[in-house]
Design a protein around this motif. Structure first.
Motif, mmCIF file in Angstrom:
data_model
loop_
_atom_site.group_PDB
_atom_site.id
_atom_site.type_symbol
_atom_site.label_atom_id
_atom_site.label_comp_id
_atom_site.label_asym_id
_atom_site.label_seq_id
_atom_site.Cartn_x
_atom_site.Cartn_y
_atom_site.Cartn_z
ATOM 1 N N GLY A 177 -58.723 15.389 70.129
ATOM 2 C CA GLY A 177 -59.579 16.647 69.778
ATOM 3 C C GLY A 177 -59.852 16.886 70.977
ATOM 4 N N ASP A 178 -61.389 16.777 71.113
ATOM 5 C CA ASP A 178 -62.324 18.416 72.573
ATOM 6 C C ASP A 178 -62.466 16.625 73.159
ATOM 7 O OD1 ASP A 178 -62.911 19.438 74.384
ATOM 8 O OD2 ASP A 178 -64.060 20.748 73.072
ATOM 9 N N PRO A 179 -62.852 16.154 74.022
ATOM 10 C CA PRO A 179 -63.673 14.795 74.356
ATOM 11 C C PRO A 179 -64.424 15.615 75.447
ATOM 12 C CG PRO A 179 -61.156 14.548 74.910
ATOM 13 C CD PRO A 179 -61.171 15.665 74.660
ATOM 14 N N ASP A 180 -66.142 14.636 75.665
ATOM 15 C CA ASP A 180 -66.533 15.180 75.934
ATOM 16 C C ASP A 180 -66.015 13.992 77.731
ATOM 17 O OD1 ASP A 180 -69.161 14.979 77.747
ATOM 18 O OD2 ASP A 180 -69.911 15.212 75.889
ATOM 19 N N TRP A 181 -65.872 14.706 78.810
ATOM 20 C CA TRP A 181 -65.263 14.162 79.416
ATOM 21 C C TRP A 181 -66.263 14.009 80.593
ATOM 22 C CZ3 TRP A 181 -61.008 12.307 79.835
ATOM 23 C CH2 TRP A 181 -59.909 13.326 79.650
ATOM 24 N N ASP A 182 -68.251 14.428 80.699
ATOM 25 C CA ASP A 182 -69.113 13.875 81.146
ATOM 26 C C ASP A 182 -69.315 12.185 80.360
ATOM 27 O OD1 ASP A 182 -69.381 15.821 82.431
ATOM 28 O OD2 ASP A 182 -70.645 17.158 81.427
ATOM 29 N N GLU A 183 -69.092 12.387 79.339
ATOM 30 C CA GLU A 183 -69.340 10.933 78.048
ATOM 31 C C GLU A 183 -68.147 9.999 78.370
ATOM 32 O OE1 GLU A 183 -71.125 9.896 73.512
ATOM 33 O OE2 GLU A 183 -68.712 10.796 74.203
ATOM 34 N N ILE A 184 -67.053 10.451 78.863
ATOM 35 C CA ILE A 184 -66.093 9.953 79.174
ATOM 36 C C ILE A 184 -66.379 9.445 80.199
ATOM 37 C CG2 ILE A 184 -63.796 9.340 79.894
ATOM 38 C CD1 ILE A 184 -64.467 10.022 76.502
ATOM 39 N N ALA A 185 -67.110 9.706 80.826
ATOM 40 C CA ALA A 185 -66.949 9.502 82.819
ATOM 41 C C ALA A 185 -67.835 8.481 82.594
ATOM 42 C CB ALA A 185 -67.617 9.842 83.410
ATOM 43 N N GLU A 186 -69.343 8.519 81.542
ATOM 44 C CA GLU A 186 -70.414 7.750 81.590
ATOM 45 C C GLU A 186 -70.109 6.639 81.560
ATOM 46 O OE1 GLU A 186 -73.555 9.026 79.960
ATOM 47 O OE2 GLU A 186 -73.359 11.261 80.627
ATOM 48 N N VAL A 187 -68.347 5.778 80.063
ATOM 49 C CA VAL A 187 -68.362 5.232 79.318
ATOM 50 C C VAL A 187 -67.566 4.419 81.141
ATOM 51 C CG1 VAL A 187 -66.449 4.379 77.816
ATOM 52 C CG2 VAL A 187 -68.296 6.005 77.198
ATOM 53 N N CYS A 188 -66.781 4.744 81.558
ATOM 54 C CA CYS A 188 -66.007 4.413 82.443
ATOM 55 C C CYS A 188 -66.800 3.830 83.468
ATOM 56 C CB CYS A 188 -65.007 5.618 82.675
ATOM 57 S SG CYS A 188 -63.276 6.388 81.712
#
Length: 121
Positions: A90-101
């Protein structure tokens, strides 16, 4: 930029992180020893969607899944240890992905590296 390149850029931007193949997919390690993110661009077995499995702080797995069960899930093999799965389709929220990482890194990294991440010496 593709999913693999984006996740790689996020993870390798953290202090003393290296990448190596694990079970045919990119995985990211702190000081070459402790894994914190495993990326599966082509999915895992019957779950044929891009995903990553991440170490997580205590309680985060349940919190993330409850907040967005369409995006987060309990991954096989490591879910019982509190790791969280993240769908990257889909369209991941890359800011959120960076936070999860970053949270995954914090769950694994030694305290000295967390201080370094936070801008300390």
């Amino acid at each position: 930029m593709g999913i693999e390149e984006r996740v790689r850029g996020i993870c390798l931007g953290l202090p003393e992180v290296s990448e190596r193949d694990s079970h045919g997919s990119p995985a990211f390690f702190v000081r070459g020893k402790r894994g914190f993110v495993h990326l599966m661009v082509d999915g895992h077995h019957r779950d044929e969607f891009p995903q990553m499995w991440c170490a997580a702080p205590v309680g985060a797995q349940e919190e993330l899944i409850a907040a967005d069960p369409e995006r987060f899930f309990r991954p096989p093999y490591v879910g019982h240890r509190g790791w969280v799965g993240v769908r990257l389709d889909g369209d991941p929220d890359w800011d959120e992905i960076a936070e999860v990482c970053a949270d995954a890194y914090r769950a694994i990294a030694p305290k000295g590296l967390i201080v370094k991440l936070d801008g300390g010496q």
